[in-house]
Design an enzyme around this catalytic site. Structure first.
Site, short mmCIF file in Angstrom:
data_model
loop_
_atom_site.label_atom_id
_atom_site.label_comp_id
_atom_site.label_asym_id
_atom_site.label_seq_id
_atom_site.Cartn_x
_atom_site.Cartn_y
_atom_site.Cartn_z
N GLY A 1 -102.66 28.56 70.22
CA GLY A 1 -101.95 28.48 71.49
C GLY A 1 -102.00 27.41 72.35
CB CYS B 1 -104.12 23.29 72.19
SG CYS B 1 -104.62 21.49 71.84
CB VAL C 1 -91.32 15.75 95.56
CG1 VAL C 1 -89.77 16.97 94.66
CG2 VAL C 1 -91.89 14.88 94.42
CB ALA D 1 -108.36 22.31 73.24
CG HIS E 1 -122.10 -7.66 66.75
ND1 HIS E 1 -121.28 -7.78 67.79
CD2 HIS E 1 -122.08 -8.44 65.81
CE1 HIS E 1 -120.99 -9.17 68.04
NE2 HIS E 1 -120.90 -9.14 67.41
#
Length: 428
Positions: free
Chosen positions: A39, A41, A215, A279, A415
């Site tokens: 497709g 994507c 535009v 998607a 962390h």
């Protein structure tokens, strides 16, 4: 006439995912694709664009893009070669509600019936009705991704996801980029505060924006190349009328919370239903539809209900914009909550206060965490800055589980990581 359990029209992310899942559950599936599998994507959208995002130069991007696309396309081809799946190449059209015809290059005309049909025909670029629309400088994202020469001056019409991503990419490659947008702010799906901060940062990097500007003629634009990035429209085919379900040329095929159309047994997923043109939204809808087909038409009616809530899926769809830095969002924005009159609490955290961000030299960024008062259930998260998509994905998971800000405060985060930004917002 060939009969099957399921016919899928379109082999994009929603279509091939539906075929894969249905075949694994024992259904006989026919999937029809008139172009390349994968497709928009894979072939003309997400994947080629992200290849450009992660390439050091325009020349490298041009070389890498077809290799990446072909590798992933081969993977989809393999997936659709699994037992139970028949892939037909050609233009599909409805003969009636449950009969589909396709003319294939290899087999000539094929005609088949199925009690369940999924329409996943995707979308195409939306064009403004300008008088000089045939200007040779004008292109859509598809043509720009095929260009082998870097435009010295690139004008972009539209500051949505496509426009902003291409503005960021081509400015980094060395083009002079100008973006013209009719609305007062870019990226309308984002919290306006986040969107404004991202736009200002992109302006500092040399991208020129003309907001609240229409535009009227391409001839007025001073550029070597013009990208039309004014959104996408559902791919509606004339033969849909023969199937009998309701649809609108602008908004797409009408579906319910199970993505079933007004004709029983016909479903529409992905861009063609106009819900969320993403998607991953198409893939999620594919899962829901296959479950719905199995539960209602094929498997035992005593089987437990599927473990999802259609309303939850429809409302909690995270999205990312891969600018530099990137942005992402899920759920309600502060603007939406204000407009609805919904009481809420807003918490903020900044990249500049995060240890990992400082070590990465990625101090530009902010995250907003939105929750309901009292119990504090999380209802939205909007961010820009390094790895915002990953931060928002965590928030999305929490929202799907119905988590509260109070619960998030007690969830231990590694962390030093950027994910501590989300924790910092909860603690603010």
């Amino acid at each position: 006439m060939m009969n099957s359990d399921l016919i899928v029209i379109g082999a994009g992310p929603g279509g091939y995912r539906a075929a894969e899942l249905a075949a694994k559950r024992g259904l006989q599936v026919v999937i029809i694709e008139k172009d390349q599998v994968g497709g928009t994507c894979l072939n003309r959208g997400c994947i080629p664009t992200k290849t450009y995002v992660h390439s050091a130069s325009f020349e490298e991007a041009v070389q890498r893009q077809p290799l990446v696309v072909q590798q992933l396309r081969n993977g989809v081809e393999t997936l659709l070669g699994a037992p139970g799946i028949t892939l037909l190449r050609g233009q599909a059209e409805f003969v009636d509600a449950h009969t589909v015809r396709v003319v294939t290059a290899a087999e000539g005309e094929w005609c088949g019936q199925a009690p369940n049909i999924i329409v996943a025909t995707g979308s195409s670029a939306k064009m403004l009705p300008l008088p000089d629309i045939d200007d040779p400088r004008l292109m859509t994202s598809t043509e720009l991704l095929q260009a082998t020469t870097l435009p010295h001056r690139l004008a972009i019409i539209g500051a949505g996801v496509i426009g902003m991503e291409f503005a960021s990419i081509f400015q980094r490659f060395g083009s002079e980029v100008t973006v013209t947008e009719y609305l007062k702010e870019c990226l309308p799906m984002l919290d306006s505060d986040i969107a404004k901060r991202l736009r200002k940062l992109m302006e500092k990097r040399g991208i020129k924006f003309h907001m609240k500007t229409a535009v009227e003629r391409l001839a007025d634009i001073d550029a070597d190349a013009i990208l039309m990035a004014t959104g996408r429209k559902p791919n509606i085919q004339p033969d849909f009328a023969r199937a009998g379900f309701d649809y609108d040329e602008r908004t797409g095929i009408h579906v319910d919370n199970h993505f079933e159309t007004t004709v029983k047994g016909i479903y529409a997923i992905g861009d063609v239903n106009g819900r969320q043109m993403l998607a991953h939204a198409a893939e999620a809808q594919a899962k829901m539809v296959v479950e719905h087909i199995l539960f209602n038409h094929i498997e035992s009616p005593n089987r437990p209900l599927p473990p999802f809530n259609p309303a939850t899926l429809s409302n909690i769809i995270p999205a990312a914009i891969f600018t530099q830095p990137e942005a992402a969002c899920v759920g309600k924005s502060e603007d939406q909550l204000k407009q609805e009159g919904t009481p809420y609490e807003c918490r903020k955290a900044f990249h500049r206060a995060n240890g990992k961000a400082l070590t990465m030299n990625e101090t530009e960024g902010m995250l907003k965490l939105l929750s309901l008062p009292g119990a504090g259930r999380i209802v939205g998260c909007h961010a820009f800055g390094a790895h915002s998509a990953d931060l928002v994905q965590e928030a999305s998971v929490l929202m799907c589980m119905g988590a509260t800000v109070e619960q998030l405060r007690y969830m231990v985060h590694i962390h030093p990581t950027l994910s501590e930004i989300l924790l910092a917002a909860a603690e603010s």
